[in-house]
Design a protein around this motif. Structure first.
Motif, PDB file in Angstrom:
ATOM      1  N   ALA A 178      40.113  59.455  -4.972  1.00  0.00           N
ATOM      2  CA  ALA A 178      39.196  61.013  -4.728  1.00  0.00           C
ATOM      3  C   ALA A 178      39.246  61.661  -3.716  1.00  0.00           C
ATOM      4  N   ARG A 179      39.713  60.813  -2.519  1.00  0.00           N
ATOM      5  CA  ARG A 179      39.869  60.981  -1.303  1.00  0.00           C
ATOM      6  C   ARG A 179      40.331  61.971  -0.497  1.00  0.00           C
ATOM      7  N   ALA A 180      41.713  62.016  -1.459  1.00  0.00           N
ATOM      8  CA  ALA A 180      42.576  63.586  -1.026  1.00  0.00           C
ATOM      9  C   ALA A 180      42.196  64.736  -1.534  1.00  0.00           C
ATOM     10  N   HIS A 181      41.550  64.097  -2.382  1.00  0.00           N
ATOM     11  CA  HIS A 181      40.837  65.910  -2.594  1.00  0.00           C
ATOM     12  C   HIS A 181      39.272  65.731  -2.512  1.00  0.00           C
ATOM     13  N   ILE A 182      38.538  65.221  -1.246  1.00  0.00           N
ATOM     14  CA  ILE A 182      36.914  65.115  -0.867  1.00  0.00           C
ATOM     15  C   ILE A 182      36.966  66.790  -0.518  1.00  0.00           C
ATOM     16  N   LEU A 183      37.723  67.486  -0.531  1.00  0.00           N
ATOM     17  CA  LEU A 183      37.169  69.593  -0.122  1.00  0.00           C
ATOM     18  C   LEU A 183      36.807  69.815  -1.264  1.00  0.00           C
ATOM     19  N   THR A 184      38.484  70.043  -2.552  1.00  0.00           N
ATOM     20  CA  THR A 184      38.391  70.668  -3.094  1.00  0.00           C
ATOM     21  C   THR A 184      38.340  70.231  -4.076  1.00  0.00           C
ATOM     22  N   TYR A 185      38.245  69.268  -4.825  1.00  0.00           N
ATOM     23  CA  TYR A 185      37.493  68.927  -5.753  1.00  0.00           C
ATOM     24  C   TYR A 185      36.135  67.436  -5.177  1.00  0.00           C
ATOM     25  N   PRO A 186      34.882  68.346  -4.754  1.00  0.00           N
ATOM     26  CA  PRO A 186      34.600  67.425  -3.992  1.00  0.00           C
ATOM     27  C   PRO A 186      33.301  66.162  -4.915  1.00  0.00           C
ATOM     28  N   TYR A 187      33.124  66.880  -6.788  1.00  0.00           N
ATOM     29  CA  TYR A 187      32.314  65.490  -7.684  1.00  0.00           C
ATOM     30  C   TYR A 187      33.358  64.458  -7.874  1.00  0.00           C
ATOM     31  N   LEU A 188      34.949  64.701  -7.422  1.00  0.00           N
ATOM     32  CA  LEU A 188      34.834  63.404  -8.232  1.00  0.00           C
ATOM     33  C   LEU A 188      34.538  62.357  -6.929  1.00  0.00           C
ATOM     34  N   PRO A 242      32.878  69.610 -13.557  1.00  0.00           N
ATOM     35  CA  PRO A 242      31.426  69.672 -14.825  1.00  0.00           C
ATOM     36  C   PRO A 242      31.399  70.804 -15.807  1.00  0.00           C
ATOM     37  N   SER A 243      31.485  70.475 -17.418  1.00  0.00           N
ATOM     38  CA  SER A 243      30.784  71.614 -17.959  1.00  0.00           C
ATOM     39  C   SER A 243      30.568  70.917 -19.262  1.00  0.00           C
ATOM     40  N   ARG A 244      29.725  71.131 -20.390  1.00  0.00           N
ATOM     41  CA  ARG A 244      29.849  70.942 -21.801  1.00  0.00           C
ATOM     42  C   ARG A 244      31.076  69.840 -22.189  1.00  0.00           C
ATOM     43  N   GLU A 245      31.459  70.088 -22.434  1.00  0.00           N
ATOM     44  CA  GLU A 245      32.501  69.006 -22.918  1.00  0.00           C
ATOM     45  C   GLU A 245      33.128  68.246 -22.157  1.00  0.00           C
ATOM     46  N   HIS A 246      33.031  68.030 -20.426  1.00  0.00           N
ATOM     47  CA  HIS A 246      33.167  66.725 -19.219  1.00  0.00           C
ATOM     48  C   HIS A 246      31.845  66.933 -18.452  1.00  0.00           C
ATOM     49  N   ILE A 247      30.847  66.159 -19.115  1.00  0.00           N
ATOM     50  CA  ILE A 247      29.702  66.440 -18.352  1.00  0.00           C
ATOM     51  C   ILE A 247      29.611  65.900 -16.968  1.00  0.00           C
ATOM     52  N   PHE A 248      30.842  65.318 -16.105  1.00  0.00           N
ATOM     53  CA  PHE A 248      31.398  64.813 -14.805  1.00  0.00           C
ATOM     54  C   PHE A 248      32.257  65.098 -14.029  1.00  0.00           C
ATOM     55  N   GLY A 249      33.244  66.332 -14.992  1.00  0.00           N
ATOM     56  CA  GLY A 249      34.698  66.926 -15.198  1.00  0.00           C
ATOM     57  C   GLY A 249      35.622  65.897 -15.519  1.00  0.00           C
ATOM     58  N   THR A 250      36.736  66.357 -14.953  1.00  0.00           N
ATOM     59  CA  THR A 250      37.678  65.515 -15.269  1.00  0.00           C
ATOM     60  C   THR A 250      39.107  65.002 -13.775  1.00  0.00           C
ATOM     61  N   ASP A 251      39.837  63.425 -13.801  1.00  0.00           N
ATOM     62  CA  ASP A 251      40.138  63.997 -12.483  1.00  0.00           C
ATOM     63  C   ASP A 251      41.978  64.239 -12.869  1.00  0.00           C
ATOM     64  N   GLY A 252      42.381  63.925 -11.922  1.00  0.00           N
ATOM     65  CA  GLY A 252      44.293  65.068 -11.969  1.00  0.00           C
ATOM     66  C   GLY A 252      45.120  64.282 -13.467  1.00  0.00           C
ATOM     67  N   LEU A 290      35.206  61.650 -15.911  1.00  0.00           N
ATOM     68  CA  LEU A 290      34.433  60.926 -15.113  1.00  0.00           C
ATOM     69  C   LEU A 290      33.414  60.415 -16.189  1.00  0.00           C
ATOM     70  N   PHE A 291      32.911  61.058 -16.221  1.00  0.00           N
ATOM     71  CA  PHE A 291      31.990  60.241 -16.968  1.00  0.00           C
ATOM     72  C   PHE A 291      32.004  58.802 -17.777  1.00  0.00           C
ATOM     73  N   SER A 292      32.979  59.241 -18.381  1.00  0.00           N
ATOM     74  CA  SER A 292      33.610  57.639 -19.213  1.00  0.00           C
ATOM     75  C   SER A 292      34.199  56.717 -18.623  1.00  0.00           C
ATOM     76  N   ARG A 293      35.289  56.978 -17.124  1.00  0.00           N
ATOM     77  CA  ARG A 293      35.405  56.238 -16.105  1.00  0.00           C
ATOM     78  C   ARG A 293      34.382  55.705 -15.533  1.00  0.00           C
ATOM     79  N   ILE A 294      33.015  56.462 -15.397  1.00  0.00           N
ATOM     80  CA  ILE A 294      32.478  55.787 -14.439  1.00  0.00           C
ATOM     81  C   ILE A 294      31.409  54.601 -15.294  1.00  0.00           C
ATOM     82  N   LEU A 295      31.301  54.974 -16.709  1.00  0.00           N
ATOM     83  CA  LEU A 295      30.171  53.631 -17.516  1.00  0.00           C
ATOM     84  C   LEU A 295      31.372  52.472 -17.479  1.00  0.00           C
ATOM     85  N   TYR A 296      32.674  52.983 -17.707  1.00  0.00           N
ATOM     86  CA  TYR A 296      33.699  51.500 -17.645  1.00  0.00           C
ATOM     87  C   TYR A 296      34.066  50.984 -16.699  1.00  0.00           C
ATOM     88  N   GLY A 297      33.884  52.051 -15.803  1.00  0.00           N
ATOM     89  CA  GLY A 297      34.232  50.911 -14.670  1.00  0.00           C
ATOM     90  C   GLY A 297      32.767  50.309 -13.972  1.00  0.00           C
TER      91      GLY A 297
END
Length: 291
Positions: A249-259, A66-76, A81-88
């Motif tokens: 995102a389940r394969a990255h639950i420990l490394t990138y939990p925000y996903l 999570p950052s100013r450019e991507h408030i929820f972060g980005t995926d692989g 992620l924020f945009s995909r959550i809204l569309y999803g």
């Protein structure tokens, strides 16, 4: 005649208005309405609120937190992620609403037939519902999804099938309590057909519990749809459905939990809001609570 029509319309309007007022007066339901309204508006108008396109990739910022450019972060793939959550949310909300009302609607029709005609018809239907209910809901959804395949329509069918027995029992019980009322005897005395009595006179008087049950079922269906997508039987990636995002995102639950954290929080908030609204709707439409 016109005065009677106007009076009836005013009664119907006032009943609807009273129900809305009672829902809004319920603190829990009010919170649920506000939360759900915000989520629905954001998802429906996703092209307006989403800072990026649903499949826009930024390969230079893959797995960025999570950052100013991507408030929820980005995926692989560098997708926001924020945009995909809204569309999803469009898919997840549509799945929950369609499955709940289709399942409750079919159950209400079958339950009406069982409750009104009774005797062998009722016995046959209810014994079949007993067999149907003996299969765990999630297992039934998995079997249907595995048979029909993944996809939006097939997921709706799989979820709706599990809602039918509850709707049947609910409407049957309501009709049994209404079947001996005077207005039904009056309708029979003027030779109204059985279908007319059942759907024009009886059904409108017992529909309130079905509406409440369908509303309460939306949250459960959203959760089950996410579960099906998580195990690969619901809506599949790259479609941005909340459950599919969790599965991806389940394969990255420990490394990138925000996903997983952010889609999970949105699912939890949506289900909580719908359940709060359902509780308020049940209280608002309960005739025992009306003065």
């Amino acid at each position: 005649m016109k005065r009677n029509t106007i009076t009836l319309q005013n009664k119907k309007t006032s009943l609807f208005t009273e129900s809305c007022q009672r829902i809004w007066a319920n603190p829990g339901a009010r919170v649920g309405v506000i939360i759900l309204a915000v989520i629905v508006i954001l998802c429906v108008f996703a092209p307006v609120f989403a800072p990026y396109g649903v499949n826009d990739m930024d390969l230079a910022n893959m797995y960025k937190g999570p950052s100013r450019e991507h408030i929820f972060g980005t995926d692989g793939m560098g997708r926001d992620l924020f945009s995909r959550i809204l569309y999803g949310g469009r898919y997840s909300l549509a799945l929950g609403i369609c499955a709940a009302f289709v399942g409750s609607g079919v159950g209400a029709v079958i339950g009406s037939v069982a409750g009104y005609f009774g005797k062998r018809t009722e016995t046959l239907i209810m014994r079949f519902m007993d067999i149907w209910s003996s299969i765990p809901g999630m297992l039934l959804c998995i079997l249907i999804s595995a048979t029909l395949g993944s996809g939006f329509v097939n997921t709706v069918i799989a979820l709706a099938v599990g809602n039918v027995p509850t709707g049947v029992r609910l409407i049957r019980g309501q009709i049994l309590s209404e079947r001996s009322r005077e207005y039904l005897e009056a309708a029979e005395s003027i030779n109204c057909s059985k279908l007319s009595i059942m759907f024009r006179h009886l059904f409108p008087n017992v529909i309130s519990p079905v509406i409440v049950d369908a509303t309460m079922g939306i949250g459960m269906n959203i959760t089950m749809a996410a579960s099906l997508s998580f195990i690969g039987l619901g809506v599949q990636p790259p479609t941005p459905e909340w459950g599919a995002m969790l599965a991806d995102a389940r394969a990255h639950i420990l490394t990138y939990p925000y996903l997983i954290m952010f889609p999970g929080i949105v699912i939890a908030l949506t289900v909580l809001a719908i359940n709060l609204i359902g509780d308020g709707l049940r209280d608002a439409m309960d005739p025992k609570l009306r003065k």
